[in-house]
Motif scaffolding. Sequence first.
Motif, PDB file in Angstrom:
ATOM      1  N   THR A   1     -21.771  44.633 -23.748  1.00 51.76           N
ATOM      2  CA  THR A   1     -20.442  44.702 -24.350  1.00 51.76           C
ATOM      3  C   THR A   1     -19.413  43.815 -23.659  1.00 51.76           C
ATOM      4  O   THR A   1     -18.317  43.630 -24.178  1.00 51.76           O
ATOM      5  N   ALA A   2     -19.748  43.286 -22.504  1.00 50.65           N
ATOM      6  CA  ALA A   2     -18.897  42.329 -21.799  1.00 50.65           C
ATOM      7  C   ALA A   2     -19.784  41.555 -20.842  1.00 50.65           C
ATOM      8  O   ALA A   2     -20.862  42.025 -20.446  1.00 50.65           O
ATOM      9  N   VAL A   3     -19.335  40.334 -20.443  1.00 48.46           N
ATOM     10  CA  VAL A   3     -20.189  39.460 -19.644  1.00 48.46           C
ATOM     11  C   VAL A   3     -19.357  38.675 -18.635  1.00 48.46           C
ATOM     12  O   VAL A   3     -18.248  38.228 -18.939  1.00 48.46           O
ATOM     13  N   ALA A   4     -19.908  38.534 -17.437  1.00 50.05           N
ATOM     14  CA  ALA A   4     -19.276  37.726 -16.387  1.00 50.05           C
ATOM     15  C   ALA A   4     -20.308  36.747 -15.846  1.00 50.05           C
ATOM     16  O   ALA A   4     -21.456  37.127 -15.578  1.00 50.05           O
TER      17      ALA A   4
ATOM     18  N   GLN B   1     -17.556  38.853 -26.996  1.00 45.87           N
ATOM     19  CA  GLN B   1     -17.227  39.956 -26.106  1.00 45.87           C
ATOM     20  C   GLN B   1     -16.257  39.484 -25.019  1.00 45.87           C
ATOM     21  O   GLN B   1     -16.165  38.293 -24.717  1.00 45.87           O
ATOM     22  N   PRO B   2     -15.538  40.425 -24.385  1.00 45.53           N
ATOM     23  CA  PRO B   2     -14.735  40.064 -23.211  1.00 45.53           C
ATOM     24  C   PRO B   2     -15.605  39.370 -22.164  1.00 45.53           C
ATOM     25  O   PRO B   2     -16.740  39.774 -21.918  1.00 45.53           O
ATOM     26  N   SER B   3     -15.061  38.311 -21.553  1.00 48.04           N
ATOM     27  CA  SER B   3     -15.850  37.530 -20.600  1.00 48.04           C
ATOM     28  C   SER B   3     -14.968  37.044 -19.460  1.00 48.04           C
ATOM     29  O   SER B   3     -13.726  37.007 -19.565  1.00 48.04           O
ATOM     30  N   MET B   4     -15.624  36.658 -18.363  1.00 46.80           N
ATOM     31  CA  MET B   4     -14.934  36.014 -17.239  1.00 46.80           C
ATOM     32  C   MET B   4     -15.879  35.012 -16.606  1.00 46.80           C
ATOM     33  O   MET B   4     -17.101  35.125 -16.725  1.00 46.80           O
ATOM     34  N   PHE B   5     -15.301  34.012 -15.928  1.00 43.77           N
ATOM     35  CA  PHE B   5     -16.096  33.012 -15.220  1.00 43.77           C
ATOM     36  C   PHE B   5     -15.440  32.709 -13.891  1.00 43.77           C
ATOM     37  O   PHE B   5     -14.211  32.607 -13.789  1.00 43.77           O
ATOM     38  N   MET B   6     -16.270  32.559 -12.857  1.00 40.38           N
ATOM     39  CA  MET B   6     -15.787  32.227 -11.516  1.00 40.38           C
ATOM     40  C   MET B   6     -16.721  31.205 -10.892  1.00 40.38           C
ATOM     41  O   MET B   6     -17.953  31.321 -11.008  1.00 40.38           O
ATOM     42  N   VAL B   7     -16.157  30.201 -10.217  1.00 37.44           N
ATOM     43  CA  VAL B   7     -16.957  29.163  -9.574  1.00 37.44           C
ATOM     44  C   VAL B   7     -16.296  28.773  -8.266  1.00 37.44           C
ATOM     45  O   VAL B   7     -15.061  28.857  -8.118  1.00 37.44           O
TER      46      VAL B   7
ATOM     47  N   THR C   1     -14.694  33.440 -26.785  1.00 31.76           N
ATOM     48  CA  THR C   1     -13.460  33.625 -27.553  1.00 31.76           C
ATOM     49  C   THR C   1     -12.546  34.697 -26.965  1.00 31.76           C
ATOM     50  O   THR C   1     -11.392  34.799 -27.367  1.00 31.76           O
ATOM     51  N   ASP C   2     -13.058  35.501 -26.031  1.00 31.71           N
ATOM     52  CA  ASP C   2     -12.226  36.489 -25.338  1.00 31.71           C
ATOM     53  C   ASP C   2     -12.364  36.290 -23.830  1.00 31.71           C
ATOM     54  O   ASP C   2     -12.668  37.216 -23.086  1.00 31.71           O
ATOM     55  N   LEU C   3     -12.155  35.040 -23.389  1.00 30.57           N
ATOM     56  CA  LEU C   3     -12.253  34.702 -21.971  1.00 30.57           C
ATOM     57  C   LEU C   3     -11.005  35.216 -21.246  1.00 30.57           C
ATOM     58  O   LEU C   3      -9.902  34.707 -21.444  1.00 30.57           O
ATOM     59  N   ARG C   4     -11.185  36.201 -20.390  1.00 25.39           N
ATOM     60  CA  ARG C   4     -10.045  36.874 -19.764  1.00 25.39           C
ATOM     61  C   ARG C   4      -9.650  36.291 -18.425  1.00 25.39           C
ATOM     62  O   ARG C   4      -8.536  36.492 -17.965  1.00 25.39           O
ATOM     63  N   SER C   5     -10.560  35.597 -17.783  1.00 25.38           N
ATOM     64  CA  SER C   5     -10.200  34.898 -16.545  1.00 25.38           C
ATOM     65  C   SER C   5     -11.197  33.788 -16.289  1.00 25.38           C
ATOM     66  O   SER C   5     -12.383  33.917 -16.601  1.00 25.38           O
ATOM     67  N   GLN C   6     -10.691  32.683 -15.738  1.00 32.66           N
ATOM     68  CA  GLN C   6     -11.516  31.554 -15.317  1.00 32.66           C
ATOM     69  C   GLN C   6     -10.960  31.092 -13.990  1.00 32.66           C
ATOM     70  O   GLN C   6      -9.850  30.572 -13.920  1.00 32.66           O
TER      71      GLN C   6
ATOM     72  N   CYS D   1     -24.004  48.148 -21.518  1.00 35.45           N
ATOM     73  CA  CYS D   1     -23.602  47.833 -20.152  1.00 35.45           C
ATOM     74  C   CYS D   1     -22.762  46.569 -20.140  1.00 35.45           C
ATOM     75  O   CYS D   1     -22.686  45.844 -21.138  1.00 35.45           O
ATOM     76  N   VAL D   2     -22.149  46.307 -19.000  1.00 36.62           N
ATOM     77  CA  VAL D   2     -21.536  45.018 -18.711  1.00 36.62           C
ATOM     78  C   VAL D   2     -22.542  44.227 -17.893  1.00 36.62           C
ATOM     79  O   VAL D   2     -23.126  44.751 -16.942  1.00 36.62           O
ATOM     80  N   VAL D   3     -22.767  42.970 -18.246  1.00 38.16           N
ATOM     81  CA  VAL D   3     -23.772  42.160 -17.563  1.00 38.16           C
ATOM     82  C   VAL D   3     -23.083  41.048 -16.773  1.00 38.16           C
ATOM     83  O   VAL D   3     -22.160  40.392 -17.264  1.00 38.16           O
ATOM     84  N   VAL D   4     -23.532  40.871 -15.532  1.00 38.42           N
ATOM     85  CA  VAL D   4     -22.978  39.875 -14.619  1.00 38.42           C
ATOM     86  C   VAL D   4     -24.130  39.023 -14.104  1.00 38.42           C
ATOM     87  O   VAL D   4     -25.156  39.559 -13.680  1.00 38.42           O
ATOM     88  N   GLY D   5     -23.976  37.710 -14.113  1.00 37.80           N
ATOM     89  CA  GLY D   5     -25.046  36.843 -13.634  1.00 37.80           C
ATOM     90  C   GLY D   5     -24.532  35.745 -12.736  1.00 37.80           C
ATOM     91  O   GLY D   5     -23.414  35.240 -12.919  1.00 37.80           O
ATOM     92  N   HIS D   6     -25.342  35.371 -11.758  1.00 33.89           N
ATOM     93  CA  HIS D   6     -25.012  34.271 -10.839  1.00 33.89           C
ATOM     94  C   HIS D   6     -26.133  33.250 -10.851  1.00 33.89           C
ATOM     95  O   HIS D   6     -27.314  33.601 -10.920  1.00 33.89           O
ATOM     96  N   ASP D   7     -25.767  31.947 -10.764  1.00 31.22           N
ATOM     97  CA  ASP D   7     -26.754  30.873 -10.748  1.00 31.22           C
ATOM     98  C   ASP D   7     -27.622  31.007 -12.005  1.00 31.22           C
ATOM     99  O   ASP D   7     -27.094  31.114 -13.106  1.00 31.22           O
ATOM    100  N   TRP D   8     -28.949  31.010 -11.891  1.00 27.07           N
ATOM    101  CA  TRP D   8     -29.806  31.160 -13.066  1.00 27.07           C
ATOM    102  C   TRP D   8     -29.507  32.469 -13.794  1.00 27.07           C
ATOM    103  O   TRP D   8     -29.730  32.598 -15.008  1.00 27.07           O
ATOM    104  N   GLY D   9     -29.039  33.456 -13.039  1.00 19.22           N
ATOM    105  CA  GLY D   9     -28.690  34.721 -13.676  1.00 19.22           C
ATOM    106  C   GLY D   9     -27.542  34.599 -14.646  1.00 19.22           C
ATOM    107  O   GLY D   9     -27.404  35.422 -15.570  1.00 19.22           O
TER     108      GLY D   9
END
Length: 321
Positions: free
Chosen positions: A118-121, A259-265, A287-292, A94-102
């Motif tokens: 396989t990917a994380v946000a 894995q492919p990753s993204m971060f939003m704040v 190492t595969d940060l696709r968006s920040q 799956c792709v896993v997405v977490g917010h705050d403690w998540g």
Amino acid sequence: MQTRHIATDGLVQRVLEAGPEDAPLVLLIHGFPELGISWRAQVAALAQADYRAAAPDMRGYGGTNKPERTEDHTILQLVGDMVDLVRALGHQTCVVVGHDWGAPVAWHCALMRPDVFTAVAGLSVPFQPRRAAGPPTPAMAAISKRLGRGELYMNQFQNPDAHRIFEADVAAGLRKGFYAYDGATPDGRQSTGFIAPGHDFLSEIPDDATLPPWMSEDHFAEYVKAFTASGFKGPIDWYRCLDLNWSLTAFLQGQKITQPSMFMVGERDPVRHYAGQHEAGLKDWLTDLRSQTVLPGAGHWLQQERPDEVNAALLSFLGSL
């Protein structure tokens, strides 16, 4: 969109879900003090885009089991819960997405089980590598002392009775928490995360705190009902395991997320007062940060404050995989 209880390895988890069962799975992990319902807008948008979205109440929260022992809330158990939930939902990845403690849970899912996740946000809380110098709470206490800004609330939460300030008046505690970290709250009334001597997390927040503009009375009532029934010990136990987590994760020292990753704040997220320094170095660890992305004017509760922008970013990220 439906809610059901799913038996996993030693835990029964309440899960909000939607979308075709055989579609790619996206797992949505909430933080403090929230529930799976904080992801409703994302569950709907992902399902409409032909993904299967699942948002559990995490260990210690809402309709999911609540272990009594503090030490049963470590990062190893939280990641394990998510690994087994993927299996229980009939998927292998799956792709896993977490917010705050998540977000730390999601980052650690990616670190520990790249074969499953396989990917994380991450939303609001950037990836923070393990400190070789020692556990986090003494380091945070030293930083607070050096800055002269009071005690960081995470250190206060180490107190075995820290959860009782929220349980004394559940509605007031939740209202203050949502208000103090919201993007619409004026400067000077937001929390900084640092608590002045003689105060606690809630006493520093104005008593006239109101619900954020995005929070309806009916939605707020869902949180009040859930936390009145469950209490806050389990959620605060996550914080009480910070040093234990450090001792359990030496095997991750220096490991990067490939894995492919993204971060939003949110631009006005108070978490940036004490975790923001890690934003600058994200590319060194992902190492595969696709968006920040920094959302102008937004506060902490991104997926509820700014659902359209979060949905668009997630769907763009998923489309890039």
